[in-house]
Design a protein around this motif. Structure first.
Motif, PDB file in Angstrom:
ATOM      1  N   PHE A   1      -7.391   9.205   9.658  1.00 23.69           N
ATOM      2  CA  PHE A   1      -6.538   8.187  10.276  1.00 23.69           C
ATOM      3  C   PHE A   1      -6.773   6.776   9.739  1.00 23.69           C
ATOM      4  CE2 PHE A   1      -5.716   4.984  13.517  1.00 23.69           C
ATOM      5  CZ  PHE A   1      -4.384   5.241  13.826  1.00 23.69           C
ATOM      6  N   PRO A   2      -8.014   6.299   9.594  1.00 25.81           N
ATOM      7  CA  PRO A   2      -8.194   4.901   9.146  1.00 25.81           C
ATOM      8  C   PRO A   2      -7.545   4.625   7.786  1.00 25.81           C
ATOM      9  CG  PRO A   2     -10.236   5.751  10.069  1.00 25.81           C
ATOM     10  CD  PRO A   2      -9.307   6.919   9.945  1.00 25.81           C
ATOM     11  N   ASP A   3      -7.690   5.550   6.836  1.00 21.93           N
ATOM     12  CA  ASP A   3      -7.089   5.343   5.519  1.00 21.93           C
ATOM     13  C   ASP A   3      -5.568   5.376   5.591  1.00 21.93           C
ATOM     14  OD1 ASP A   3      -7.139   5.236   2.538  1.00 21.93           O
ATOM     15  OD2 ASP A   3      -6.240   7.235   2.749  1.00 21.93           O
ATOM     16  N   LEU A   4      -5.008   6.318   6.362  1.00 19.46           N
ATOM     17  CA  LEU A   4      -3.548   6.410   6.497  1.00 19.46           C
ATOM     18  C   LEU A   4      -2.995   5.155   7.173  1.00 19.46           C
ATOM     19  CD1 LEU A   4      -3.208  10.127   7.653  1.00 19.46           C
ATOM     20  CD2 LEU A   4      -2.762   9.211   5.372  1.00 19.46           C
ATOM     21  N   HIS A   5      -3.669   4.677   8.181  1.00 15.62           N
ATOM     22  CA  HIS A   5      -3.234   3.473   8.894  1.00 15.62           C
ATOM     23  C   HIS A   5      -3.192   2.276   7.944  1.00 15.62           C
ATOM     24  CE1 HIS A   5      -3.588   0.046  11.706  1.00 15.62           C
ATOM     25  NE2 HIS A   5      -2.955   0.829  12.562  1.00 15.62           N
ATOM     26  N   HIS A   6      -4.199   2.155   7.080  1.00 14.63           N
ATOM     27  CA  HIS A   6      -4.244   1.060   6.112  1.00 14.63           C
ATOM     28  C   HIS A   6      -3.134   1.198   5.076  1.00 14.63           C
ATOM     29  CE1 HIS A   6      -5.847  -1.920   3.347  1.00 14.63           C
ATOM     30  NE2 HIS A   6      -5.825  -1.003   2.383  1.00 14.63           N
ATOM     31  N   ARG A   7      -2.972   2.399   4.516  1.00 17.49           N
ATOM     32  CA  ARG A   7      -1.957   2.607   3.470  1.00 17.49           C
ATOM     33  C   ARG A   7      -0.545   2.431   4.001  1.00 17.49           C
ATOM     34  NH1 ARG A   7      -3.117   8.354   1.881  1.00 17.49           N
ATOM     35  NH2 ARG A   7      -1.109   8.098   0.806  1.00 17.49           N
TER      36      ARG A   7
END
Length: 202
Positions: A171-177
């Protein structure tokens, strides 16, 4: 179309018995399936999701069989909200495919800033959907829209542990991207423990 119904039950056992009576939906024209369960975060709150082939099919149901079925739950809840959404995208295998096998649903109700809707939809298609679809234990999902700025994201998970692992690992990487912070005015959510007795196959 996806119908989302949210109720606060004052008599949980009677509400549950009344919800089981909605099995009579099976076979109605345009009905594709229904599932639901209890909020894991808000005691007494029930969420039910129904899939219809078209708005016309749903309207004919509301004008016909609805009131007879709804009578089974009169007096078992003190608040109810029902909203109809236009299905936009599948996530992974989609819904209602396979929802009889999952145990928990993650609900995200998003309000998107004016002028950011197109970016939000593209990010859902190009970032969130592939990322969620590849997560272990994710069985399917749906992305839907209501009006210009209101969106609904549903994802079905094999277990709470699978969803928590996704929250930690992906989730953290997807939220950033996806640049979600730039798109969102507000987001509310819930985690719903499904009751298999409420599932109705279309």
């Amino acid at each position: 179309m996806i119908k989302w119904v949210r109720c606060h039950a004052v008599d949980v056992d009677s509400f549950d018995r009344g919800q089981r009576a909605w099995s009579a939906l099976s076979g109605l024209p345009g009905f594709l399936g229904q599932f639901g369960g209890w909020s894991r975060r808000k005691p007494g709150v029930a969420h039910v999701f129904a899939w219809w082939n078209s708005q016309r099919d749903h309207q004919e149901f509301m004008a016909g069989a609805h009131d007879h079925l709804a009578a089974n739950q009169v007096g078992t809840y003190d608040t109810i909200e029902a909203r109809l959404w236009e299905h936009c995208l599948d996530i992974g295998a989609g819904l209602p495919t396979g929802f009889s096998s999952g145990s928990v649903v993650r609900l995200a109700h998003c309000r998107v800033k004016a002028g950011r809707q197109e970016h939000f939809v593209r990010a859902q298609a190009n970032v969130w959907n592939p990322g969620m679809g590849a997560a272990s234990g994710m069985l399917g999902g749906a992305f839907a829209r209501r009006g210009q700025t209101e969106f609904l994201v549903l994802s079905l998970w094999n277990s709470v542990a699978d969803h928590e692992r996704y929250r930690t690992d992906r989730f953290p990487d997807l939220h950033h991207r996806a640049r979600a912070t730039e798109d969102l005015d507000d987001i509310t959510g819930d985690q719903i423990e499904l009751n298999p007795a409420w599932t109705v196959v279309g």
